[in-house]
Write a protein that holds these residues in place. Sequence first.
Motif, PDB file in Angstrom:
ATOM      1  N   ASN A 115     -21.360  29.330 -53.754  1.00 37.70           N
ATOM      2  CA  ASN A 115     -21.428  28.958 -52.327  1.00 37.70           C
ATOM      3  C   ASN A 115     -21.361  27.447 -52.154  1.00 37.70           C
ATOM      4  O   ASN A 115     -20.600  26.940 -51.314  1.00 37.70           O
ATOM      5  N   ASP A 116     -22.157  26.725 -52.921  1.00 37.62           N
ATOM      6  CA  ASP A 116     -22.174  25.261 -52.821  1.00 37.62           C
ATOM      7  C   ASP A 116     -20.818  24.661 -53.178  1.00 37.62           C
ATOM      8  O   ASP A 116     -20.350  23.729 -52.525  1.00 37.62           O
ATOM      9  N   LYS A 117     -20.184  25.198 -54.206  1.00 41.05           N
ATOM     10  CA  LYS A 117     -18.877  24.689 -54.611  1.00 41.05           C
ATOM     11  C   LYS A 117     -17.838  24.916 -53.514  1.00 41.05           C
ATOM     12  O   LYS A 117     -16.991  24.055 -53.266  1.00 41.05           O
ATOM     13  N   VAL A 118     -17.905  26.073 -52.867  1.00 39.46           N
ATOM     14  CA  VAL A 118     -16.968  26.369 -51.776  1.00 39.46           C
ATOM     15  C   VAL A 118     -17.161  25.375 -50.634  1.00 39.46           C
ATOM     16  O   VAL A 118     -16.196  24.802 -50.120  1.00 39.46           O
ATOM     17  N   TRP A 119     -18.422  25.129 -50.244  1.00 41.15           N
ATOM     18  CA  TRP A 119     -18.676  24.173 -49.159  1.00 41.15           C
ATOM     19  C   TRP A 119     -18.236  22.761 -49.550  1.00 41.15           C
ATOM     20  O   TRP A 119     -17.757  21.998 -48.699  1.00 41.15           O
ATOM     21  N   GLN A 120     -18.362  22.399 -50.811  1.00 43.75           N
ATOM     22  CA  GLN A 120     -17.908  21.075 -51.259  1.00 43.75           C
ATOM     23  C   GLN A 120     -16.398  20.931 -51.105  1.00 43.75           C
ATOM     24  O   GLN A 120     -15.906  19.898 -50.652  1.00 43.75           O
ATOM     25  N   VAL A 121     -15.657  21.969 -51.477  1.00 44.32           N
ATOM     26  CA  VAL A 121     -14.198  21.929 -51.335  1.00 44.32           C
ATOM     27  C   VAL A 121     -13.824  21.827 -49.857  1.00 44.32           C
ATOM     28  O   VAL A 121     -12.971  21.020 -49.476  1.00 44.32           O
ATOM     29  N   ILE A 122     -14.478  22.621 -49.025  1.00 45.31           N
ATOM     30  CA  ILE A 122     -14.172  22.608 -47.587  1.00 45.31           C
ATOM     31  C   ILE A 122     -14.496  21.244 -46.985  1.00 45.31           C
ATOM     32  O   ILE A 122     -13.706  20.689 -46.213  1.00 45.31           O
ATOM     33  N   ALA A 123     -15.641  20.672 -47.341  1.00 45.78           N
ATOM     34  CA  ALA A 123     -16.027  19.353 -46.823  1.00 45.78           C
ATOM     35  C   ALA A 123     -15.037  18.286 -47.277  1.00 45.78           C
ATOM     36  O   ALA A 123     -14.693  17.383 -46.501  1.00 45.78           O
ATOM     37  N   ARG A 124     -14.582  18.377 -48.515  1.00 48.30           N
ATOM     38  CA  ARG A 124     -13.602  17.412 -49.023  1.00 48.30           C
ATOM     39  C   ARG A 124     -12.296  17.487 -48.238  1.00 48.30           C
ATOM     40  O   ARG A 124     -11.749  16.479 -47.802  1.00 48.30           O
ATOM     41  N   VAL A 125     -11.803  18.705 -48.022  1.00 44.20           N
ATOM     42  CA  VAL A 125     -10.545  18.894 -47.286  1.00 44.20           C
ATOM     43  C   VAL A 125     -10.708  18.430 -45.840  1.00 44.20           C
ATOM     44  O   VAL A 125      -9.825  17.762 -45.291  1.00 44.20           O
ATOM     45  N   ALA A 126     -11.835  18.763 -45.231  1.00 43.90           N
ATOM     46  CA  ALA A 126     -12.085  18.335 -43.848  1.00 43.90           C
ATOM     47  C   ALA A 126     -12.134  16.813 -43.770  1.00 43.90           C
ATOM     48  O   ALA A 126     -11.542  16.210 -42.865  1.00 43.90           O
ATOM     49  N   GLY A 127     -12.815  16.184 -44.711  1.00 38.58           N
ATOM     50  CA  GLY A 127     -12.900  14.729 -44.733  1.00 38.58           C
ATOM     51  C   GLY A 127     -11.541  14.079 -44.895  1.00 38.58           C
ATOM     52  O   GLY A 127     -11.226  13.084 -44.234  1.00 38.58           O
ATOM     53  N   GLU A 128     -10.709  14.641 -45.766  1.00 42.14           N
ATOM     54  CA  GLU A 128      -9.368  14.109 -45.978  1.00 42.14           C
ATOM     55  C   GLU A 128      -8.507  14.245 -44.724  1.00 42.14           C
ATOM     56  O   GLU A 128      -7.620  13.435 -44.482  1.00 42.14           O
ATOM     57  N   ALA A 129      -8.788  15.282 -43.923  1.00 44.39           N
ATOM     58  CA  ALA A 129      -8.030  15.502 -42.682  1.00 44.39           C
ATOM     59  C   ALA A 129      -8.639  14.752 -41.499  1.00 44.39           C
ATOM     60  O   ALA A 129      -8.128  14.820 -40.389  1.00 44.39           O
ATOM     61  N   GLY A 130      -9.764  14.075 -41.729  1.00 42.67           N
ATOM     62  CA  GLY A 130     -10.427  13.348 -40.656  1.00 42.67           C
ATOM     63  C   GLY A 130     -11.252  14.244 -39.746  1.00 42.67           C
ATOM     64  O   GLY A 130     -11.627  13.856 -38.641  1.00 42.67           O
ATOM     65  N   ALA A 131     -11.545  15.445 -40.208  1.00 43.31           N
ATOM     66  CA  ALA A 131     -12.352  16.386 -39.422  1.00 43.31           C
ATOM     67  C   ALA A 131     -13.805  16.301 -39.864  1.00 43.31           C
ATOM     68  O   ALA A 131     -14.107  15.943 -40.998  1.00 43.31           O
ATOM     69  N   ASN A 132     -14.710  16.627 -38.954  1.00 41.18           N
ATOM     70  CA  ASN A 132     -16.133  16.667 -39.295  1.00 41.18           C
ATOM     71  C   ASN A 132     -16.836  17.671 -38.407  1.00 41.18           C
ATOM     72  O   ASN A 132     -16.211  18.322 -37.569  1.00 41.18           O
ATOM     73  N   GLN A 133     -18.143  17.787 -38.565  1.00 39.73           N
ATOM     74  CA  GLN A 133     -18.894  18.785 -37.819  1.00 39.73           C
ATOM     75  C   GLN A 133     -19.409  18.272 -36.473  1.00 39.73           C
ATOM     76  O   GLN A 133     -20.047  19.018 -35.757  1.00 39.73           O
ATOM     77  N   GLN A 134     -19.117  17.031 -36.142  1.00 39.48           N
ATOM     78  CA  GLN A 134     -19.527  16.494 -34.843  1.00 39.48           C
ATOM     79  C   GLN A 134     -18.524  16.931 -33.790  1.00 39.48           C
ATOM     80  O   GLN A 134     -17.319  17.009 -34.055  1.00 39.48           O
ATOM     81  N   LEU A 135     -19.001  17.188 -32.578  1.00 37.43           N
ATOM     82  CA  LEU A 135     -18.125  17.610 -31.504  1.00 37.43           C
ATOM     83  C   LEU A 135     -17.088  16.547 -31.188  1.00 37.43           C
ATOM     84  O   LEU A 135     -17.377  15.350 -31.237  1.00 37.43           O
ATOM     85  N   SER A 136     -15.892  16.999 -30.856  1.00 41.73           N
ATOM     86  CA  SER A 136     -14.847  16.053 -30.478  1.00 41.73           C
ATOM     87  C   SER A 136     -15.216  15.424 -29.134  1.00 41.73           C
ATOM     88  O   SER A 136     -16.029  15.958 -28.376  1.00 41.73           O
ATOM     89  N   GLU A 137     -14.593  14.294 -28.822  1.00 42.61           N
ATOM     90  CA  GLU A 137     -14.894  13.605 -27.563  1.00 42.61           C
ATOM     91  C   GLU A 137     -14.586  14.505 -26.376  1.00 42.61           C
ATOM     92  O   GLU A 137     -15.329  14.531 -25.396  1.00 42.61           O
ATOM     93  N   ARG A 138     -13.495  15.271 -26.459  1.00 47.81           N
ATOM     94  CA  ARG A 138     -13.105  16.136 -25.354  1.00 47.81           C
ATOM     95  C   ARG A 138     -14.142  17.233 -25.105  1.00 47.81           C
ATOM     96  O   ARG A 138     -14.479  17.541 -23.974  1.00 47.81           O
ATOM     97  N   LEU A 139     -14.685  17.809 -26.176  1.00 50.84           N
ATOM     98  CA  LEU A 139     -15.657  18.886 -26.018  1.00 50.84           C
ATOM     99  C   LEU A 139     -17.043  18.370 -25.641  1.00 50.84           C
ATOM    100  O   LEU A 139     -17.819  19.067 -25.009  1.00 50.84           O
ATOM    101  N   SER A 140     -17.378  17.167 -26.054  1.00 51.36           N
ATOM    102  CA  SER A 140     -18.716  16.662 -25.746  1.00 51.36           C
ATOM    103  C   SER A 140     -18.796  16.032 -24.357  1.00 51.36           C
ATOM    104  O   SER A 140     -19.875  15.725 -23.873  1.00 51.36           O
ATOM    105  N   ALA A 141     -17.692  15.854 -23.700  1.00 46.74           N
ATOM    106  CA  ALA A 141     -17.678  15.268 -22.344  1.00 46.74           C
ATOM    107  C   ALA A 141     -17.970  16.299 -21.287  1.00 46.74           C
ATOM    108  O   ALA A 141     -17.867  17.433 -21.415  1.00 46.74           O
TER     109      ALA A 141
END
Length: 141
Positions: A115-141
């Motif tokens: 499980n931890d290894k899977v989340w690490q891969v997903i976090a790495r790919v998200a980081g490389e794509a500039g994605a994160n778990q914080q709401l986007s500006e459009r959704l948080s407005a």
Amino acid sequence: MDRRIFHGNISPTEVARALEAEFNQGNTQTQMIGESNNLTVQIASSQWSHSGGKTALTVNIQKVEDGIMVELGQQQMLGVAASLGQTAIAAMINPLNLLSRLDDIAQDVSNLQLNDKVWQVIARVAGEAGANQQLSERLSA
């Protein structure tokens, strides 16, 4: 079921391919099913694995507004538990039996960290794509 949403310019296909690249080797194999906006990656012990107990995990990756939602299913642990139990019994009979089970112990520990290894891969790919778990500006407005 563990669920996380990653906001940003990332697709389910990117994450699924990264999981496939990471886990379709060695003692694990993968299978990807679904369509580009809703993919499932199944990660399981390889049928040719000679050490450790069997395990499996399903990862669902779905396109949502401004990102993706990733859900990890419940990991199948019965095979790992049986392998660890066999190691414990062998050690009780004769502690030197641990030497012949070292590869099984190492694989079982690796399986327990899936499980931890899977989340690490997903976090790495998200980081490389500039994605994160914080709401986007459009959704948080």
